[in-house]
Design an enzyme around this catalytic site. Structure first.
Site, short mmCIF file in Angstrom:
data_model
loop_
_atom_site.label_atom_id
_atom_site.label_comp_id
_atom_site.label_asym_id
_atom_site.label_seq_id
_atom_site.Cartn_x
_atom_site.Cartn_y
_atom_site.Cartn_z
N HIS A 56 0.84 -1.28 -0.07
CA HIS A 56 0.00 0.08 -0.01
C HIS A 56 0.87 1.20 -0.06
CE1 HIS A 56 -3.03 -2.80 0.70
NE2 HIS A 56 -2.32 -3.58 1.68
N GLU A 62 -2.61 0.39 7.98
CA GLU A 62 -1.74 -0.64 7.44
C GLU A 62 -0.47 -0.16 6.72
OE1 GLU A 62 -3.44 -3.50 4.68
OE2 GLU A 62 -1.70 -4.66 4.54
N GLU A 80 1.57 -11.68 6.21
CA GLU A 80 0.24 -10.80 6.85
C GLU A 80 0.73 -10.79 8.40
OE1 GLU A 80 -2.08 -9.01 5.59
OE2 GLU A 80 -2.60 -9.90 3.79
ZN LIG Z 1 -2.41 -5.37 2.73
#
Ligand SMILES: [Zn+2]
Length: 458
Positions: free
Chosen positions: A285, A299, A421
């Protein structure tokens, strides 16, 4: 009675035979003084500090007992001890030849007894005990670092060895050791004592100028001494940074954060050497794309921060790092893959935080793709296993496992690549855990990458 007297007489004679100085003796007439130490021994004989044996020998390699040491150091310092007498030690006979010097050496705190109150006069002196003795006897101190391969870790022990080294009294053995726990021989002590007493005999203290150097090849052996016959203590990799201290022939004494030893000078350079490894770190991102948002966190911010810590760890280990972004900017998924391929990277690691509608969802998972060459697929799977294991170890989060998924940055990538993650931003405690342990999270991923590179080398 007769028997006892005989033994008394016998032991008295023995003392005379073994320890009485022979006045006419000098190092020139002693048959067994090594040529290069004759001047030192002669100097001590002339001062009445040491003596040869009646048969004309000095017996340089004989070990020195504590009572002999007390006598020699006592004579060297001019302590009052010629006359035998009572001591504070129950195991020292008042009639023993050394008792006077043992008592005065103890009073002067030059050579003291053990904590159990004994003196153990017949024990040999070790080289470490000698360093303590010379430090007290000659009031030595030093701030200058010295370097022996086997330097004891204790503060007091290393300090006294430092003291006598920087006082020009010893420079250890030619293999770079001091051998603190070895018994000291008569000649070793004689030479040290002569140097302590007379500046003419002092040696130039070793000059240790630490220099930063870099390893130019992989799997370079660190050895215990300056030669291939010495034990291998560890290995260095291309690009590793070391501190070099001194050079002996073709060998350089070095130190890393966890090991000290010797490496061959052909594989070290003062110019920075980069590793063969180039990795792309891809914080997900960025810019207009915040990624998942939850618990007051974005995030894009957490993954960037962890990614920058990760970059530092990798660079520190000599691995070249190419970031897809190191600021808060938007980069397309296609561009992220291109950045890695253009840089000639060998590996790609994308960092993300998870999110779910259920705030109780939690845990860490690492993805790889099943698309591409079998080398890429296999290596990616291995890399995701290593990173997943390290993260679970470090964070203690729920192990959601090592999974496969055709994410674009993995699927279209020609390189071994994974997507991490780290945890759920939607879960309050996990969001807090990771946002307050960014460095630890980065370190865990870094260790997983190192595991992977080591696995590749096999
Ligand atoms: Zn992500």
């Amino acid at each position: 009675m007769v028997k006892k007297e005989f033994y008394l007489l016998f032991s008295f004679l023995l003392v005379i035979l073994v320890f009485l100085p022979i006045k006419s003796t000098s190092a020139q007439t002693l048959s067994d003084i090594p040529e290069n130490y004759k001047a030192e021994v002669n100097y001590l004989i002339e001062r009445g500090v040491v003596a040869g044996y009646e048969n004309g020998e000095f017996r340089p390699e004989r070990f020195l007992t504590r009572e002999e040491t007390a006598t020699m150091i006592g004579k060297a310092l001019g302590l009052n001890g010629e006359k035998p007498g009572k001591t504070v030690f129950p195991d020292v006979s008042p009639t023993s030849f050394a008792s006077g010097y043992i008592q005065s050496a103890n009073e002067q705190k030059v050579l003291m007894g053990y904590t159990d109150g004994t003196f153990k006069p017949k024990n040999n002196m070790t080289r470490l005990e000698m360093a303590y003795l010379l430090t007290s006897a000659f009031k030595l101190s030093s701030n200058q670092d010295v370097y022996y391969v086997d330097m004891p870790s204790g503060k007091g022990a290393s300090q006294v060895i430092k003291n006598i080294t920087n006082a020009g009294i010893t420079d250890g053995y030619s293999d770079g050791t001091y051998r603190p726990n070895n018994d000291i021989t008569r000649i070793e002590f004689a030479v040290m004592l002569a140097r302590a007493l007379n500046p003419e005999f002092k040696i130039q203290p070793p000059q240790y100028t630490p220099v930063k150097m870099y390893v130019t090849d992989n799997n370079l052996n660190i050895r215990k001494g300056p030669g291939t016959q010495f034990e291998v203590l560890g290995k260095l990799q291309k690009g590793d940074e070391i501190i070099s201290y001194s050079i002996e022939g073709d060998w350089i004494q070095i130190k890393t954060d966890n090991v000290a030893g010797y490496v061959h000078k052909a594989y070290l350079s003062t110019e920075k050497v980069s590793a063969d490894r180039v990795i792309t770190i891809d914080p997900g991102h960025g810019g207009s794309d915040p990624g998942a948002v939850g618990n007051g966190l974005k995030e894009k911010d957490i993954v960037l921060s962890v990614g920058l810590y990760l970059r530092d760890y990798l660079q520190e280990a000599g691995i070249k790092v190419v970031m897809t972004r190191s600021t808060d900017v938007f980069i397309s998924l296609d561009e992220r893959v291109k950045i890695a391929e253009r840089a000639g990277a060998d590996t790609f690691v994308s960092l993300h935080m998870n999110s779910a509608t259920s705030t109780s969802a939690s845990g860490t998972e690492t993805y790889s793709s099943t698309s591409g060459s079998s080398y890429k697929v296999q290596s990616s799977k291995k890399l995701s296993e290593f990173i997943q294991e390290r993260l679970i170890d470090t964070l203690g989060t729920k192990d959601r496992g090592e999974k496969t998924e055709e994410f674009k940055v993995l699927k279209t990538n020609s390189l071994p690549s994974v997507l991490v993650e780290m945890g759920f931003i939607s879960n309050a405690s996990e969001a807090k855990l990771i946002s307050t342990h960014q460095k630890e999270t980065a370190e865990a991923i870094y260790l997983g990458i190192l595991d992977y590179y080591k696995w590749l080398e096999k």
